[in-house]
Design an enzyme around this catalytic site. Structure first.
Site, mmCIF file in Angstrom:
data_model
loop_
_atom_site.group_PDB
_atom_site.id
_atom_site.type_symbol
_atom_site.label_atom_id
_atom_site.label_comp_id
_atom_site.label_asym_id
_atom_site.label_seq_id
_atom_site.Cartn_x
_atom_site.Cartn_y
_atom_site.Cartn_z
ATOM 1 N N ASP A 10 0.869 -1.183 0.000
ATOM 2 C CA ASP A 10 0.000 0.000 0.000
ATOM 3 C C ASP A 10 0.903 1.229 0.000
ATOM 4 O O ASP A 10 2.116 1.132 0.208
ATOM 5 C CB ASP A 10 -0.900 -0.008 1.246
ATOM 6 N N SER A 11 0.263 2.393 -0.127
ATOM 7 C CA SER A 11 1.027 3.644 -0.064
ATOM 8 C C SER A 11 1.506 3.946 1.355
ATOM 9 O O SER A 11 2.430 4.735 1.529
ATOM 10 C CB SER A 11 0.150 4.796 -0.545
ATOM 11 N N CYS A 73 -4.469 -1.640 -1.723
ATOM 12 C CA CYS A 73 -4.650 -0.213 -1.958
ATOM 13 C C CYS A 73 -5.687 -0.083 -3.070
ATOM 14 O O CYS A 73 -5.478 -0.603 -4.179
ATOM 15 C CB CYS A 73 -3.323 0.396 -2.410
ATOM 16 N N GLU A 153 -2.761 8.431 8.663
ATOM 17 C CA GLU A 153 -1.284 8.344 8.737
ATOM 18 C C GLU A 153 -0.746 9.100 9.964
ATOM 19 O O GLU A 153 0.279 8.735 10.520
ATOM 20 C CB GLU A 153 -0.645 8.924 7.464
ATOM 21 N N CYS A 185 -11.090 2.616 0.285
ATOM 22 C CA CYS A 185 -9.687 2.959 0.519
ATOM 23 C C CYS A 185 -9.292 2.178 1.765
ATOM 24 O O CYS A 185 -10.037 2.176 2.753
ATOM 25 C CB CYS A 185 -9.528 4.459 0.747
ATOM 26 N N HIS A 187 -7.227 2.743 3.989
ATOM 27 C CA HIS A 187 -7.036 3.548 5.206
ATOM 28 C C HIS A 187 -8.358 3.741 5.968
ATOM 29 O O HIS A 187 -8.345 3.973 7.166
ATOM 30 C CB HIS A 187 -6.485 4.937 4.863
HETATM 31 N N1 DGL Z 1 -4.830 3.152 1.032
HETATM 32 C C1 DGL Z 1 -4.904 3.563 -0.294
HETATM 33 C C2 DGL Z 1 -6.183 3.231 -0.980
HETATM 34 O O1 DGL Z 1 -6.735 2.226 -0.656
HETATM 35 C C3 DGL Z 1 -4.190 4.787 -0.753
HETATM 36 C C4 DGL Z 1 -4.457 6.067 -0.061
HETATM 37 C C5 DGL Z 1 -3.533 7.150 -0.607
HETATM 38 O O2 DGL Z 1 -2.331 6.926 -0.624
HETATM 39 O O3 DGL Z 1 -4.046 8.193 -1.024
HETATM 40 O O4 DGL Z 1 -6.649 3.902 -1.847
#
Ligand code: DGL
Length: 268
Positions: A10-11, A73, A153, A185, A187
């Site tokens: 993931d990011s 992600c 984050e 997402c 997150h």
């Molecule tokens: N967690 C990621 C997603 O599912 C990326 C969030 C990001 O880096 O903007 O989209």
């Protein structure tokens, strides 16, 4: 091959919500996780950049000889899943979008779904397209929630800013027939409490972790790749690891400090 770990990326910290589900559903599997904390967020970026970053993360995990890749992600899954599959060759690649759409389509009674995600994911229209392929009468409303990623984050989940932004972002759903909201997402499950409070008890929240790992489990069984031995997990980040470590410890309910390492990826 069965002994090899599963590569998850993931990011940033969001993909750990998928890892948490791997630990729950597949306790014998080892995980290699990489979070691109130096370059998070991906969501506001263009598809060329997202694809370039995603290929660097995937390449890093493939070099560690993983037996399967999970794109934990939604932004990368919506933008670069095909490119990652081409790079991975025979190594199976799971994205988080397909299993999540299936789960949401099964859950809705009103036939009207909501999806929240990064700007890039919501703009891609992938959720609506796939949902309509499964059930043509489905309607979908999408809202980007870009600040949810830095809130997660920065570990501000219990801060009033999380509630404030949830109220702001989710207002367009109020008074609509949306009965199922996709947390598009990885997150966002970290903000599930506050999202659930704002949406109310009548709305089912669907996130990527459970359906994606259920699919991973089926895939490993089908291909004879499921592992029986004790698991060993390793975590990699592309920037200083202290904050990641704190959040990872909280999400995974274990101390990851001895298995966490900073790495440099190829490219920029
Ligand atoms: N967690 C990621 C997603 O599912 C990326 C969030 C990001 O880096 O903007 O989209």
């Amino acid at each position: 091959m069965t002994e090899r770990p599963i590569g998850v990326f993931d990011s940033g910290v969001g993909g750990l919500t998928v890892v948490r589900e791997v630990l729950r559903q597949l306790p014998n599997e080892s995980v290699l996780y990489v979070g691109d904390t130096a370059r998070v967020p991906y969501g506001p970026r263009g598809s060329d950049t997202i694809t370039r970053f995603a290929l660097q993360l995937a390449q890093f995990l493939l070099q560690q000889e993983v037996k399967a890749l999970v794109i934990a992600c939604n932004t990368v899954s919506a933008t670069a899943a095909q490119a990652v599959r081409e790079l991975a060759g025979d190594i199976p690649v799971l994205d988080v979008v397909h299993p999540t759409v299936r789960a949401a389509v099964e859950a809705t009674r009103s036939g009207v779904l909501g999806v929240i995600g990064t700007v890039s994911t919501v703009r891609s229209g992938i959720y609506e397209r796939l949902a309509r392929e499964m059930r043509p009468e489905i309607r979908m409303l999408g809202e980007p929630c870009p600040l949810f990623v830095p809130i997660a984050e920065e570990n501000l989940l219990d801060h009033p800013v999380a509630r404030l932004m949830a109220e702001e972002y989710l207002r367009p759903f109020v008074g609509t027939p949306v009965d199922t909201l996709i947390l598009g997402c990885t997150h966002y499950p970290l903000l599930k409490g506050v999202v659930g409070q704002v949406m109310g008890p009548g709305v089912t929240l669907v996130d990527s972790a459970q359906p994606t790992v259920a699919e991973l489990s089926r895939l490993l069984e089908e291909r004879g790749l499921a592992r029986r031995g004790p698991a060993e997990h390793r975590f990699f980040v592309t920037d200083a690891s202290y904050k990641f470590m704190q959040i990872a410890n909280a999400i995974l309910e274990r101390d990851v400090s001895s298995s966490l390492q900073q790495v440099e990826l190829g490219g920029d």
